[in-house]
Design an enzyme around this catalytic site. Structure first.
Site, PDB file in Angstrom:
ATOM      1  N   ARG A  43      -4.283 -37.064 -15.080  1.00  0.00           N
ATOM      2  CA  ARG A  43      -5.167 -37.715 -14.119  1.00  0.00           C
ATOM      3  C   ARG A  43      -4.957 -37.062 -12.750  1.00  0.00           C
ATOM      4  NH1 ARG A  43      -6.980 -39.157 -18.205  1.00  0.00           N
ATOM      5  NH2 ARG A  43      -7.333 -41.292 -18.988  1.00  0.00           N
ATOM      6  N   ARG A  48      -3.263 -40.127   0.390  1.00  0.00           N
ATOM      7  CA  ARG A  48      -2.988 -40.024   1.820  1.00  0.00           C
ATOM      8  C   ARG A  48      -2.671 -41.415   2.341  1.00  0.00           C
ATOM      9  NH1 ARG A  48      -5.369 -38.842   7.102  1.00  0.00           N
ATOM     10  NH2 ARG A  48      -4.133 -37.171   8.034  1.00  0.00           N
ATOM     11  N   ALA A  88     -13.482 -46.812  11.848  1.00  0.00           N
ATOM     12  CA  ALA A  88     -12.444 -46.661  10.823  1.00  0.00           C
ATOM     13  C   ALA A  88     -11.534 -45.502  11.184  1.00  0.00           C
ATOM     14  CB  ALA A  88     -13.070 -46.433   9.449  1.00  0.00           C
ATOM     15  N   GLU A 104      -8.278 -47.446  17.025  1.00  0.00           N
ATOM     16  CA  GLU A 104      -9.512 -46.824  16.549  1.00  0.00           C
ATOM     17  C   GLU A 104     -10.749 -47.399  17.226  1.00  0.00           C
ATOM     18  OE1 GLU A 104      -9.933 -44.228  14.656  1.00  0.00           O
ATOM     19  OE2 GLU A 104      -7.794 -43.944  14.268  1.00  0.00           O
ATOM     20  N   GLU A 108     -13.270 -44.857  19.095  1.00  0.00           N
ATOM     21  CA  GLU A 108     -14.577 -44.569  18.507  1.00  0.00           C
ATOM     22  C   GLU A 108     -15.738 -45.286  19.190  1.00  0.00           C
ATOM     23  OE1 GLU A 108     -14.736 -44.871  14.280  1.00  0.00           O
ATOM     24  OE2 GLU A 108     -13.118 -43.420  13.985  1.00  0.00           O
ATOM     25  N   GLU A 131      -5.957 -44.650  -1.896  1.00  0.00           N
ATOM     26  CA  GLU A 131      -6.235 -45.219  -0.580  1.00  0.00           C
ATOM     27  C   GLU A 131      -6.538 -46.716  -0.640  1.00  0.00           C
ATOM     28  OE1 GLU A 131      -8.895 -43.214   2.597  1.00  0.00           O
ATOM     29  OE2 GLU A 131     -10.191 -44.621   1.531  1.00  0.00           O
ATOM     30  N   GLU A 154      -9.873 -33.468  17.021  1.00  0.00           N
ATOM     31  CA  GLU A 154     -10.146 -33.751  15.612  1.00  0.00           C
ATOM     32  C   GLU A 154     -11.598 -33.435  15.246  1.00  0.00           C
ATOM     33  OE1 GLU A 154      -8.973 -37.682  14.518  1.00  0.00           O
ATOM     34  OE2 GLU A 154      -6.848 -37.350  14.994  1.00  0.00           O
TER      35      GLU A 154
END
Length: 202
Positions: A43, A48, A88, A104, A108, A131, A154
Site C-alpha cells: 500500500r 505529512r 487552511a 493561518e 490568509e 492526514e 511559499e
C-alpha cells in the site's frame, strides 16, 4: 462500530519520495472479517503533518469569508485551479491546532478571529493519506476584509472573498470545492442565522 479485535501489522516501510509530503510504500498484513488474513500486500500512503482549517463567519452581518488561490491538484483534476476554499494550513511541529489555525487565519485573510469553536477532527482521505484535519468555525468582522494575502516565500497569492451566507452555502452545488470546505459549510447550514445578534458598526 470499530472492529477492535481485528489486528493489522506494518511489516516494512520504504520512503519512495520526500518533499512537501512523504510517500511511504508499506508492506502490510491484516485480519479478515471472516477470521482469515490478508497479506503481505503493498500500500502507498502520503504522509505529512496534520492540517487545520476554519470557516470564517460574521454572525452580525450573516456573511462568510472564503479565500481564493491557485491549487495544483484542482488544475490536474481539470477544474478551475483558482479554488474558492476556507482558510487552511499545516500544523507546525508541537503546535496546538488552535494556535495553528489562528496563525493561518491572519496569514490568509488578514483577519483576527473573535472566537474559535472546534467542529471536529477528520481523516481527509484515509485510502491514500495519513492526514487528519482539525476543523473550526471562527467568528470575524467581515467588514475588515481587504487586500491580498499569503506568504511570499511559499509562493502564496490569496484573495479573501466576502459572500452572503446563502451564496456561500450554495457553492458546493455549483462548482468544485474541497471536502473540508463543503463539510464546514454543511455544518454552518445547520446553524440557523439569529437576526437578533447585534450588528457591528459599518
Amino acid at each position: 462500530m470499530t472492529s477492535n479485535k481485528l489486528k493489522a501489522k506494518i511489516l516494512h516501510t520504504q520512503v519512495g519520495y520526500k518533499g512537501f509530503f512523504q510517500l511511504q510504500c508499506l508492506t502490510v498484513e491484516h485480519d479478515r472479517f471472516d477470521g482469515g488474513s490478508i497479506g503481505p500486500v503493498e500500500r502507498e500512503v502520503l504522509h505529512r503533518s496534520d492540517v487545520v482549517a476554519a470557516l470564517l463567519y460574521d454572525p452580525g452581518h450573516d456573511k462568510v469569508v472564503l479565500v481564493e488561490q491557485y491549487r495544483a491538484g484542482a488544475h490536474v483534476a481539470g477544474v478551475s485551479p483558482w479554488l474558492i476554499d476556507i482558510v487552511a494550513g499545516r500544523i507546525e511541529n508541537g503546535q496546538p491546532p488552535a494556535e495553528a489555525i489562528r496563525r493561518e487565519i491572519v496569514e490568509e485573510s488578514g483577519l483576527k478571529p473573535d472566537t474559535l469553536e472546534p467542529i471536529g477532527t477528520y481523516l481527509t482521505a484515509p485510502h491514500l493519506s495519513s492526514e487528519q484535519i482539525h476543523l473550526y468555525i471562527a467568528t470575524v468582522d467581515a467588514t475588515s476584509v481587504g487586500g491580498y494575502h499569503g506568504l511570499a516565500h511559499e509562493g502564496e497569492d490569496i484573495r479573501p472573498l466576502v459572500l452572503d451566507r446563502t451564496e456561500a452555502l450554495a457553492l458546493p452545488r455549483h462548482q468544485a470545492v474541497s471536502l473540508w470546505s463543503a463539510l464546514a459549510l454543511a455544518w454552518l447550514a445547520n446553524r440557523p442565522f439569529d437576526p437578533s445578534v447585534e450588528e457591528r458598526p459599518g
